[in-house]
Design a protein around this motif. Structure first.
Motif, mmCIF file in Angstrom:
data_model
loop_
_atom_site.group_PDB
_atom_site.id
_atom_site.type_symbol
_atom_site.label_atom_id
_atom_site.label_comp_id
_atom_site.label_asym_id
_atom_site.label_seq_id
_atom_site.Cartn_x
_atom_site.Cartn_y
_atom_site.Cartn_z
ATOM 1 N N TRP A 125 0.877 -1.175 0.000
ATOM 2 C CA TRP A 125 0.000 0.000 0.000
ATOM 3 C C TRP A 125 0.911 1.220 0.000
ATOM 4 O O TRP A 125 1.517 1.478 1.009
ATOM 5 C CB TRP A 125 -0.927 -0.004 1.209
ATOM 6 C CG TRP A 125 -1.832 1.194 1.291
ATOM 7 C CD1 TRP A 125 -2.194 2.048 0.289
ATOM 8 C CD2 TRP A 125 -2.505 1.663 2.475
ATOM 9 N NE1 TRP A 125 -3.046 3.019 0.755
ATOM 10 C CE2 TRP A 125 -3.259 2.807 2.098
ATOM 11 C CE3 TRP A 125 -2.549 1.242 3.808
ATOM 12 C CZ2 TRP A 125 -4.021 3.533 3.006
ATOM 13 C CZ3 TRP A 125 -3.320 1.941 4.711
ATOM 14 C CH2 TRP A 125 -4.052 3.079 4.314
ATOM 15 N N PRO A 126 1.073 1.927 -1.088
ATOM 16 C CA PRO A 126 0.314 1.791 -2.323
ATOM 17 C C PRO A 126 0.704 0.543 -3.116
ATOM 18 O O PRO A 126 1.824 0.040 -3.017
ATOM 19 C CB PRO A 126 0.676 3.049 -3.098
ATOM 20 C CG PRO A 126 2.050 3.398 -2.604
ATOM 21 C CD PRO A 126 2.055 3.037 -1.145
ATOM 22 N N ALA A 146 -6.393 0.180 -6.507
ATOM 23 C CA ALA A 146 -6.106 1.604 -6.587
ATOM 24 C C ALA A 146 -6.951 2.203 -7.702
ATOM 25 O O ALA A 146 -7.195 1.557 -8.729
ATOM 26 C CB ALA A 146 -4.630 1.837 -6.876
ATOM 27 N N HIS A 163 -6.955 4.173 -2.542
ATOM 28 C CA HIS A 163 -7.047 2.716 -2.518
ATOM 29 C C HIS A 163 -8.341 2.311 -1.809
ATOM 30 O O HIS A 163 -8.695 2.893 -0.769
ATOM 31 C CB HIS A 163 -5.851 2.103 -1.796
ATOM 32 C CG HIS A 163 -4.599 2.079 -2.620
ATOM 33 N ND1 HIS A 163 -4.055 3.206 -3.193
ATOM 34 C CD2 HIS A 163 -3.780 1.044 -2.977
ATOM 35 C CE1 HIS A 163 -2.952 2.881 -3.862
ATOM 36 N NE2 HIS A 163 -2.772 1.578 -3.740
#
Length: 289
Positions: free
Chosen positions: A149-150, A219, A159
């Motif tokens: 994450w990302p 995302a 996200h």
């Protein structure tokens, strides 16, 4: 001394360590990595298997079957050396059997098998627990995989976690490492949750029931993953504020409830396996885009 096995197909490559039968990496054929690298600056875990309990015990002391002994959070499997029983290009099977050390804290004759297998763009991690004792065996079993994450190539993009069932399951929090019995309003709206680090300032978000058998993590306008769960009714989402990963954790069993029974048998969602029985749990990850 731990060793590592690699399985691969035309879409995915996975490395699995004998220590904890824990996945070390998940890489797609385009070179993108999807799983956290275990940087000790944030968290050394990557994808631990939780057994024979999920979460903490009161005073870090597990009481089970009339037996009481110290046990660290999430049990001993993640710190145990598994035996590689079989492997091929796309599947490997590790097993953990009791030892003097495990019987000192968990007095049951169990067999825990962890199988990683690839089919197309999907990795399935299955855990099979067999009760080889002559009495019922209580336990908890969970997965704790940290995904980036990302997601790769998606820095700065929102996200989202979206539940397959579109539900809005009630949230519970940890209180001193134990489950608070208080149910809180769901952060999901029509099954969707836009992630924000502020959500994790009070530790994990735990959904004891109602999150369903699968979810999508993606995302905006970018990469996406879909997860399917078998025999895993509980879900947790966790990260450390600012850490570049999101743990997606389907469980069968939770930490003990604050103010609830001290013994493992009395925990919510503890699995009770009869003599000679085997239970199977699985967590599948599909790379969508």
């Amino acid at each position: 001394m731990s060793s590592t096995v690699r399985i691969a197909n035309q879409f995915l490559t996975v490395d699995i360590s004998s220590l904890g039968a824990e996945m070390q990496s998940l890489t797609s054929s385009d070179g993108r990595s999807w799983v956290w690298n275990g940087d000790a600056a944030f968290w050394t875990g990557r994808s631990p298997i939780l057994f024979p309990m999920v979460g903490k015990a009161p005073n870090d002391t597990l009481k089970v079957g009339g037996h009481s002994a110290p046990m660290a959070q999430h049990g001993f499997a993640r710190r145990s050396d598994f035996t590689l029983v079989s492997s091929s290009e796309t599947i490997c099977r590790y097993e953990l059997a009791p030892s003097q050390a495990t019987k000192a804290v968990y007095p049951f004759d169990f067999l825990l098998a962890v199988i990683h297998s690839l089919e197309g763009r999907t990795l399935t991690v299955a855990a099979e627990v067999t009760n080889r004792d002559d009495c019922p065996m209580p336990f908890g079993l969970g997965f704790h995989t940290a995904f980036l994450w990302p997601l790769p190539g998606a820095r700065g993009k929102p996200h989202t976690v979206t539940l397959d069932n579109g539900a809005e399951p009630a949230l519970v929090r940890l209180d001193g490492g134990l489950i608070s019995p208080k149910r809180l309003a769901s952060p999901f709206k029509a099954g969707s949750l836009v992630l924000d680090y502020s959500m994790f300032e009070q530790d994990a978000m735990i959904f004891p029931e109602g999150a369903g058998p699968g979810l999508r993590y993606e995302a905006e306008g970018g990469p996406a993953m879909h997860f399917s769960f078998e025999n895993l009714p509980n879900l947790a989402l966790w990260t450390k504020p600012g850490a570049p990963f999101l743990c997606i954790e389907p469980w069968h069993g939770t930490a003990a409830e604050n103010g609830g029974p001290d013994d493992l048998e009395g925990r919510p969602y503890t699995k009770l396996l009869g003599a000679g029985e085997t239970a199977r749990f699985s967590f599948s990850t599909e790379i969508l885009a």
